[in-house]
Design a protein around this motif. Structure first.
Motif, short mmCIF file in Angstrom:
data_model
loop_
_atom_site.label_atom_id
_atom_site.label_comp_id
_atom_site.label_asym_id
_atom_site.label_seq_id
_atom_site.Cartn_x
_atom_site.Cartn_y
_atom_site.Cartn_z
N PHE A 90 0.83 -1.22 0.00
CA PHE A 90 0.00 0.00 0.00
C PHE A 90 0.86 1.26 0.00
O PHE A 90 1.84 1.36 0.74
CB PHE A 90 -0.87 0.05 1.26
CG PHE A 90 -2.05 -0.87 1.22
CD1 PHE A 90 -3.26 -0.45 0.67
CD2 PHE A 90 -1.96 -2.15 1.76
CE1 PHE A 90 -4.34 -1.30 0.66
CE2 PHE A 90 -3.05 -3.00 1.74
CZ PHE A 90 -4.26 -2.58 1.19
N PHE A 92 -0.14 5.31 0.54
CA PHE A 92 -1.28 6.16 0.88
C PHE A 92 -1.01 7.61 0.51
O PHE A 92 0.14 8.04 0.40
CB PHE A 92 -1.57 6.08 2.38
CG PHE A 92 -1.83 4.69 2.88
CD1 PHE A 92 -3.09 4.12 2.79
CD2 PHE A 92 -0.80 3.94 3.45
CE1 PHE A 92 -3.32 2.85 3.27
CE2 PHE A 92 -1.02 2.66 3.93
CZ PHE A 92 -2.29 2.11 3.84
N THR A 94 -1.51 10.15 2.48
CA THR A 94 -0.87 10.85 3.62
C THR A 94 0.32 10.07 4.17
O THR A 94 0.64 10.18 5.36
CB THR A 94 -1.90 11.08 4.73
OG1 THR A 94 -2.56 9.84 4.97
CG2 THR A 94 -2.92 12.11 4.34
N ASN A 96 1.41 7.87 5.90
CA ASN A 96 1.17 6.90 6.97
C ASN A 96 2.41 6.15 7.43
O ASN A 96 2.36 4.94 7.67
CB ASN A 96 0.09 5.89 6.57
CG ASN A 96 -1.30 6.49 6.67
OD1 ASN A 96 -1.49 7.46 7.38
ND2 ASN A 96 -2.24 5.91 5.96
N ILE A 98 4.97 5.19 10.37
CA ILE A 98 4.76 5.09 11.80
C ILE A 98 5.78 6.00 12.50
O ILE A 98 6.98 5.91 12.22
CB ILE A 98 4.90 3.63 12.28
CG1 ILE A 98 3.83 2.77 11.60
CG2 ILE A 98 4.80 3.54 13.80
CD1 ILE A 98 3.95 1.29 11.86
#
Lengths: 243, 428
Positions: A90, A92, A94, A96, A98
């Protein structure tokens, strides 16, 4: 062999309730190995639902889905999680990443869940950082990186388990024009030089034009399938695409 | 994801919210520290009290006369003072019968006849004392340590000699460093005034549990004179109590019942009096069980603190999970199973509780050590308290901390595991 085989996908929310809502009305879609396609459509067209189903985050109400020849919908949720980690990468809008975790450690996360040994994880993360041109930022925390750098790390993370398909949801949506081009170039590079199958979800027609096939969704149906240009973009083309 | 990776992650997350983590741990720290400190104090107290009780002599059985309460109920209380009549006391003939009947169990009797408290003066110097007539066996029955001279002998009793064994405290108060043996002291007890020749000096024991405001030099010490000498002063030949010294190998607790039954035959017609017994053994177990009760009660309070601490951990985990909803969504998208997410947060809760537990143990050991030395100081120099680190309690406390982490971490962690990845990814 097709990597993605979706047949008669119907997705309804609130099934059986008065406010039942059908967002996909029997969609068929095949994506061949090494293909770079884009799914375009306006808000509410069913793009996100499509992405969630392809990415094994959601199950369709009706229809069948085979990923790399495997009928995935018969699998229990726990098995879907594992398949998701191995077969889908994936990216994204934004990023994302961590927080409180270096770029390299972020890239290692999918490998952690895939039980890759520590040494192998580190080796592969370094290699991937090199591919996206971020090897000098390996130890940086996400909050020490710019948007474009974050997205490059995120792309490297999506590649961590060498997935069958990369799902990119508006990957340039949060980036300025120039950086967006850079990120798009990385996808084109992964497709061309590494033969990756990529599904790009966007509402940006010019960005979609650079992919091989453009699937247009409207109100839960596929309304058109066009061949994209997928040229090797020159500087001028890129600028146009971005605008 | 491996446990090691989870622990590393948990420590990173705890470090990011240091203040919050410390406040959360506080409940656990206080609870564990309290348990450890209380256990240390309790163990030390009961072991030192046991040792002291044992020095009274485990093979001794104290026999004493009880008087029926004047309220008319069935209760008896130990007699004291002078309101008891001669016919109600334990007599020499009773003891002789007892000795003949159980000669294979009884070694000797240690008898006392208290004259009363008074003082001795020598010029401007004085010392308070209790004048007590004792049998020659009193010395061994009460583990007295003689530093000089000898104890009372049978010949002293036979000849009703005016000799006395005094404490080292009395000696230093009256004679200073001079040799007291053969010197005489002038004793005043009520109307009785007499001179006694000192034949021996015993080491006085610290006055435990009484550490009040009286200067220790003012506290009366016992002056022992022959039983027959005391009987002549008091005019009484009976005993309110007697100590039966049993032979080696005799079960004092069982034998005390036998003695009690036998002696009570003398009191069958004397309905207002009876004889009862106690042994040092039974006293030790009584005191120990009382201390244990106190320990258990305080431990229960500490357990409540741990419970509150656990709820604090649960609360902070719920907050943390809400804050990190998006991260949970991302992790799920990257291949984390529900089990992996649950494990991650349970381990985080365990790490918080474990760190709290370790800090609590250290704090508890410090408080316990300080507490033991303070109590030791209050009890006087005669009593040395050995600090015993409660090893089993430390392991237990660590285990309980981890268990709290698992118990109070499970619910929040399970909430995190059950999050829908699509909703979690959209969470702002």
């Amino acid at each position: 062999m097709n990597i993605i085989e979706l047949r008669g996908i119907v997705k309804r929310y609130f099934v059986g309730k008065p406010n039942e809502l059908e967002v996909l009305h029997g969609v068929d879609l095949s994506v061949g190995e090494g293909e770079f396609i884009s799914i375009v459509g306006e808000s509410g067209s069913g793009k996100s639902t499509m992405m969630n189903i392809i990415g094994l985050l959601d199950r369709p109400t009706e229809g069948s889905y085979s990923l790399s020849g495997e009928n995935v919908l018969v699998q229990p949720d726990s098995e879907l999680s594992i398949l998701r980690g191995r077969k889908v990468g994936f990216v994204f809008q934004t990023f994302n990443l961590i927080g409180r975790m270096s770029a390299q450690k972020n890239i290692e996360v999918p490998m952690l869940y895939n039980h890759v040994p520590a040494k192998e994880r580190a080796r592969r993360a370094e290699h991937l950082l090199e591919i996206v041109g971020m090897n000098d930022r390996a130890k940086h925390q996400p909050n020490e990186l710019s948007g474009g750098q974050k997205q490059r790390v995120a792309i490297a993370r999506a590649m961590a388990n060498d997935p069958d398909v990369i799902l990119a949801d508006e990957p340039t949506g949060a980036l300025d024009t120039e950086t967006g081009l850079l990120v798009m170039n990385i996808f084109l590079d992964l497709h061309k030089n590494f033969g990756k199958t990529i599904v790009l979800i966007t509402h940006n027609q010019t960005l979609a034009a650079q992919t091989q096939r453009i699937i247009t969704l409207k109100d839960g149906n596929i309304v058109s399938v066009r061949a994209g240009g997928n040229p090797i973009p020159g500087p001028q083309d890129l600028l146009e695409a971005a605008v | 994801m491996s446990i090691g990776e989870n622990i590393t992650q948990a420590i990173v997350n705890i470090k990011t919210n240091k203040m919050r983590a410390i406040l959360t741990m506080l409940g656990i720290i206080i609870g564990v520290a309290a348990v450890i400190a209380i256990m240390m104090l309790g163990n030390t107290m009961s072991s030192s009290i046991s040792t002291q009780m044992q020095s009274l002599g485990v093979n001794n059985i104290t026999v004493y006369v009880q008087q029926r309460d004047q309220t008319g109920n069935q209760n008896f209380t130990r007699v004291g003072g002078n309101n008891i009549q001669e016919k109600d006391l334990i007599t020499d003939s009773m003891l002789n019968t007892l000795r003949q009947k159980y000669s294979d169990s009884i070694q000797a009797f240690s008898l006392t006849n208290s004259v009363g408290s008074g003082q001795t003066t020598s010029g401007s110097k004085s010392a308070n004392l209790n004048l007590i007539g004792t049998s020659p066996e009193y010395n061994t029955a009460n583990n007295l340590t003689l530093t000089q001279g000898r104890f009372i002998l049978q010949t002293d009793a036979d000849n009703r000699r005016n000799v006395a064994v005094v404490s080292d405290k009395l000696v230093s108060a009256i004679f200073g460093d001079a040799n007291p043996i053969g010197q005489s002291i002038f004793v005043t007890v009520g109307t009785h005034i007499n001179n006694y020749a000192i034949i021996g000096v015993y080491q006085s024991q610290a006055q435990n549990f009484g550490g009040g405001t009286t200067a220790s030099s003012q506290l009366p010490t016992d002056v022992y004179i022959p039983l027959s000498t005391a009987q002549r002063i008091t005019g009484s030949s009976g005993y309110q109590s007697a100590v039966v010294m049993t032979k080696v190998g005799v079960n004092a607790t069982d034998f005390s019942t036998t003695i009690q039954n036998m002696l009570n035959q003398y009191y069958v017609k004397n309905i207002n009096y009876q004889v009862s017994t106690f042994t040092a053994e039974s006293m030790v177990s009584q005191v120990t069980s009382m201390l244990n009760m106190v320990s258990i009660m305080i431990a229960a309070i500490a357990a409540i603190s741990l419970l509150v601490g656990g709820i604090g951990v649960m609360n902070i985990m719920l907050v943390s999970i809400t804050e990190r909803t998006r991260e949970i969504g991302v992790r799920k998208a990257l291949g984390a199973t529900n089990g992996a997410i649950r494990g991650q947060f349970i381990i985080e809760a365990i790490v918080i509780c474990f760190i709290g537990g370790v800090v609590g143990i250290v704090l508890g050991l410090v408080i316990g050590t300080v507490g033991v030395s303070i109590i030791g100081g209050m009890m006087g120099s005669g009593m040395t308290l050995s600090v015993t680190a409660p090893v089993s309690t430390i392991f237990l406390a660590t285990g309980i901390s981890i268990a709290i982490g698992v118990f109070f971490g499970y619910y929040p962690a399970n909430n995190a595991a059950k999050l829908d990845p699509i909703d979690a990814l959209r969470y702002e």
